[in-house]
Design an enzyme around this catalytic site. Structure first.
Site, PDB file in Angstrom:
ATOM      1  CB  CYS A  44      -0.912  -0.004   1.229  1.00  0.00           C
ATOM      2  SG  CYS A  44      -1.810   1.532   1.498  1.00  0.00           S
ATOM      3  CD1 TRP A  77      -6.039  -3.965   5.077  1.00  0.00           C
ATOM      4  CD2 TRP A  77      -4.484  -4.915   3.764  1.00  0.00           C
ATOM      5  NE1 TRP A  77      -5.840  -3.138   3.997  1.00  0.00           N
ATOM      6  CE2 TRP A  77      -4.890  -3.690   3.175  1.00  0.00           C
ATOM      7  CE3 TRP A  77      -3.510  -5.677   3.124  1.00  0.00           C
ATOM      8  CZ2 TRP A  77      -4.357  -3.220   1.978  1.00  0.00           C
ATOM      9  CZ3 TRP A  77      -2.972  -5.217   1.937  1.00  0.00           C
ATOM     10  CH2 TRP A  77      -3.401  -4.008   1.374  1.00  0.00           C
ATOM     11  CB  THR A 111      -7.700   1.763   5.287  1.00  0.00           C
ATOM     12  OG1 THR A 111      -7.819   2.681   6.388  1.00  0.00           O
ATOM     13  CG2 THR A 111      -8.952   1.853   4.436  1.00  0.00           C
ATOM     14  CB  VAL A 112      -2.813  -0.741   6.010  1.00  0.00           C
ATOM     15  CG1 VAL A 112      -3.184  -1.982   6.782  1.00  0.00           C
ATOM     16  CG2 VAL A 112      -2.782  -1.019   4.509  1.00  0.00           C
ATOM     17  CE1 TYR A 175      -5.260   2.718  -5.444  1.00  0.00           C
ATOM     18  CE2 TYR A 175      -3.636   4.482  -5.460  1.00  0.00           C
ATOM     19  CZ  TYR A 175      -4.016   3.197  -5.081  1.00  0.00           C
ATOM     20  OH  TYR A 175      -3.170   2.417  -4.349  1.00  0.00           O
TER      21      TYR A 175
END
Length: 338
Positions: A44, A77, A111-112, A175
């Protein structure tokens, strides 16, 4: 979580957990050695920012790090790289467990990067943009001797301005290209991306670093997109006017940073490619991971030292990575497989 408008524009869900870890603990979470665990994926780009800043500042002894696997499903994750599939410190199999421990009805993206309070097992924050700034400003008491000032007060206005346009057009711009739901939306994002890359190339043709004569937060934020450009964004996200290796100024700048301790030694190209090509099945239905590109070019001379500048200012480079945090051999040109 991401959204595509009826006219095809990709929009990033930016409803993050805005709790901050500060020197004075004003949000209830003071900066304390050993209290928190940083959860990242090396795939990421947003998490990679924090990995780089943590290493440059020498915060490894006070802020431990968990590395999730490169792929995930719709739930979150996972810690499939660890024995038994559990993080050895938090004792959980999925990052979502830390989110739900604090917010049982949490309905946003898991999220990370995320920072978790070890004693409670609860997520503290996943707000990646201020996270690195706080490591620079709120954790200062724990920086290593010779740590660089990545967010110098005298340059913060300019750094913030550069970061804002780089985020909109480049970090998120790739993105917007890759997840566009219509031709017009894609082409508009594509044009903004390459116009901004041209702007950056012009800026960096006259200076070694983006702001001032040392590495700052602005360089970290741009680097994590550039290092992924040829491996995933050029083909997978259709950002294909040209490769990074075909943009001489940006390619030299990216190699300069990659060869600086704290940058390239944290990059895992295997995880990067596996994540994008295996997880994004709407873009890559077969899940086939490309064998290329050739990574040896990242170690070729860049020549930008002739422009002057001091990478770490009045400080010094970080020491070698510990074996526990080293990128696996063969996943980076800095540690080739035997």
């Amino acid at each position: 979580m991401t959204y595509v408008s009826p006219t095809g524009e990709f929009t990033r869900d930016q409803r993050y957990i805005a709790t901050r870890i500060t020197a004075d603990g004003s949000d209830g979470y003071p900066a304390e050695p050993g209290r928190y665990r940083l959860v990242v994926s090396r795939a990421c780009p947003w998490a990679s920012r924090v990995v780089i800043v943590r290493r440059l500042l020498g915060l490894e002894p006070v802020l431990s790090m968990a590395v999730a696997g490169p792929t995930h499903d719709e739930r979150s994750w996972t810690f499939d790289l660890d024995p038994g599939g559990r993080d050895p410190v938090l004792g959980i199999e999925r990052l979502r467990d830390a989110y739900l421990a604090r917010f049982p009805d949490y309905d946003r993206g898991i999220t990370v990067p995320a920072i978790v309070d070890v004693s409670t097992g609860q997520v503290v924050t996943n707000d990646y943009a201020p996270m690195t700034l706080d490591l620079s400003t709120q954790w200062r008491a724990y920086h290593r001797p010779g740590a660089p000032d990545l967010y110098p007060e005298s340059l913060r206005g300019e750094i913030d301005q550069v970061n804002a346009v780089v985020f909109e057009d480049v970090n998120d711009g790739v993105y917007q290209c890759g997840f566009a739901g219509g031709q017009e939306a894609y082409e508009e994002a594509y044009d903004r991306l390459f116009a901004r890359l041209d702007w950056l190339a012009d800026r960096l043709a006259r200076r070694r670093y983006l702001v001032g004569d040392t590495i700052t937060e602005a360089d970290v934020r741009l680097f994590t997109t550039l290092v992924r450009f040829d491996a995933v964004y050029h083909g997978h996200f259709k950002c294909n006017r040209e490769k990074l290796t075909e943009m001489p100024v940006l390619w030299a700048y990216a190699r300069d940073l990659f060869q600086t301790p704290g940058f390239g030694d944290t990059v895992d190209f295997d995880h990067i490619k596996r994540h994008y090509y295996e997880v994004h099945r709407d873009i890559n239905p077969t899940g086939i991971v490309p064998a290329g590109p050739d990574l040896s070019g990242w170690l070729t001379p860049h020549g930008r030292e002739a422009m002057g500048g001091r990478p770490f200012g009045a400080g010094c480079e970080p020491g070698p990575l510990s074996d526990a945090e080293a990128v696996p051999a063969g996943h980076t040109p800095l540690r080739a497989a035997a």
